[in-house]
Design an enzyme around this catalytic site. Structure first.
Site, short mmCIF file in Angstrom:
data_model
loop_
_atom_site.label_atom_id
_atom_site.label_comp_id
_atom_site.label_asym_id
_atom_site.label_seq_id
_atom_site.Cartn_x
_atom_site.Cartn_y
_atom_site.Cartn_z
CG ASP A 20 56.93 5.71 43.60
OD1 ASP A 20 56.65 4.56 43.95
OD2 ASP A 20 57.04 6.65 44.40
CG HIS B 100 61.97 10.35 48.37
ND1 HIS B 100 62.15 10.45 49.73
CD2 HIS B 100 61.26 9.21 48.15
CE1 HIS B 100 61.57 9.41 50.32
NE2 HIS B 100 61.03 8.64 49.38
#
Length: 470
Positions: free
Chosen positions: A404, A347
């Site tokens: 995700d 991320h």
């Protein structure tokens, strides 16, 4: 830039009473007995020197202790701009909506930890929190829910638009076009709009986006639209519009409704990501709310942003289809010369486990265990997660599974096709976009966004007629 320091201040000379004050030992008047409030702390400054010219830049500290250097005067005072590719070290606004602590894996929405909101609140409550700044009372929640129900229908003429999209049109393309089309049918928020008018516009958009999303799915599979109903809650209504048909007796389970609530909460806001910044940038031009949200939808669509959950499933499908061993997947992911990309890991902000990913992982694990969901995609996903977490390469680079990685698996288990995953992300992110749009409009310091660039193209050239060009 030198280390920030505190600017010095000097008080009145020793032994001399300040002008206008009683001398030491003199009887103070009755009104003066109350102690004066302490002076505000001196601003902290960073010092920049360029070609003999110096500039003091104020260091601002947020409520969570994060510090930023105010470089707003940089170009005006020194004639230079800051170079910051992708705005990785630039704060484009001041905001009171969301705080992300990437080092410690914390996410706060209006000061509330995401873990507590996901565990105890509904998505409607979180939407109210983001838009209004506080959690609703029972009365406020009921009124907000009533407005969501009242404005859930689409204008009949808008329903005809769906018939003009070709079969197979991606739901995100339909969603972005339909959102901006709302501005032709419904009033815009003006600077002098009342709170009631703002509430109606906000709930209209929150509710109609849900209807548009469900209708776009029904259009893609050639089934008739299912209208929203006053009998259902926000998430229950969406599931009903998605999966009910004239020949089925679908009824959303309480568990599915609870899971969808949690997933939408996880997506509700995440500070200045690409789509939120797009909403603010378009909004800075004075564009209406519908146009700004449509811009956010388009920005979210990319596989490096909201489209990542769909990309994760497509990656897992490819691994299963081509029978690629997990060890080979990791080897290719670490090879910078290989075009293969490992989706769902790492991320931009978090240097530890994404707190949303922890919640999504727990939901995924419980759902798969309870419903005894098996299959190659889930098996490969779990094997890939375990192998990556044990690999020194991923450990050293803090490449943990992100939100995700799990949400696509959950949505798939609930019956959503992968083309709808990013639409669901947009549905969850909508209240955050609206909150940022409202905050941007109310911020007197905001102007039209106009970033600078570092030009590296050719110097001035003479124009050459086409007959003489070689």
């Amino acid at each position: 830039m030198k280390k920030p320091s505190s600017a010095g201040t000097s008080g009145p000379s020793a032994g001399r009473a300040p002008k206008g004050k009683a001398a030491a030992g003199a009887k103070a008047p009755a009104a003066a007995k109350k102690a004066a409030p302490p002076a505000p702390p001196a601003p902290q400054l960073a010092h920049l020197e360029l070609e003999g010219r110096k500039l003091d830049l104020e260091v601002l500290t947020g409520t969570q202790g994060e510090r930023v250097v105010d470089i707003g005067k940089l170009r005006k005072e020194l004639g230079v701009a800051a170079f910051d590719p992708a705005l990785a070290s630039t704060a484009v606004c001041q905001s009171a909506i969301t705080y992300v602590d990437g080092a410690r894996g914390r996410l706060l929405l209006r000061g509330y930890p995401i873990e507590e909101l996901a565990a105890h609140a509904t998505f409607v409550e979180v939407a109210y929190l983001l838009v209004h700044g506080s959690l609703p009372t029972l009365e406020q929640r009921q009124r907000f829910s009533d407005l969501l129900n009242l404005h859930s229908m689409l204008h009949e003429n808008m329903r005809n638009f769906f018939g003009n999209y070709p079969e197979g049109a991606h739901p995100m393309a339909v969603l972005s076009a339909m959102v901006v089309s709302l501005s032709s049918f419904y009033p815009e928020i003006k600077l002098d709009s009342t709170q009631e008018e703002i509430d109606i516009t906000v709930t209209r958009l929150l509710s109609k986006l849900r209807t548009i999303a469900a209708f776009s799915y029904k259009k893609s599979i050639g089934e008739p639209f299912i209208d929203p109903s006053h009998k259902y809650t926000y998430c229950e209504n969406f599931l009903n519009m998605m999966f009910r048909s004239p020949v089925s007796k679908y009824a959303a389970s309480a568990e599915d409704v609870a899971i969808l609530n949690k997933l939408l909460i996880l997506h509700a806001d995440h500070e200045q990501n690409a789509s939120t910044t797009a909403v603010r940038m378009v909004g800075s031009t004075g564009a209406n709310l519908y146009a700004c949200i449509s811009a956010g939808v388009c920005a979210l669509w990319g596989p490096l942003h909201g489209g990542a959950n769909q990309a994760v499933i497509e990656m897992l499908e490819r691994i299963v289809r081509e029978k690629i061993p997990v060890a080979e997947v990791l080897r290719r992911a670490k090879d910078k010369t290989d075009g293969f990309r490992l989706m769902g890991f790492g991320h931009r902000i978090y240097r530890t486990y994404d707190p949303r990913a922890r919640i999504a992982r727990e939901i995924c694990t419980k759902l798969f265990r309870k419903r005894r969901i098996t299959g190659p995609l889930g098996e490969v996903a779990m094997e890939l997660e375990a192998a990556a977490l044990a690999d020194p390469y991923f450990q050293e680079r803090h490449l943990y599974p992100n939100v995700d990685f799990y949400t696509g698996l959950i949505y798939r288990a609930l019956g959503f096709p992968k083309e709808m995953f990013t639409v669901l992300f947009a549905l969850g992110r909508l209240p955050g976009w609206i909150a940022h749009w409202q905050e941007m409009r109310a911020d007197a310091s905001q102007r039209i966004m106009r970033p600078r660039q570092h030009y590296v193209g050719p110097a001035q050239q003479p124009y050459v007629p086409i007959s003489k060009r070689r």
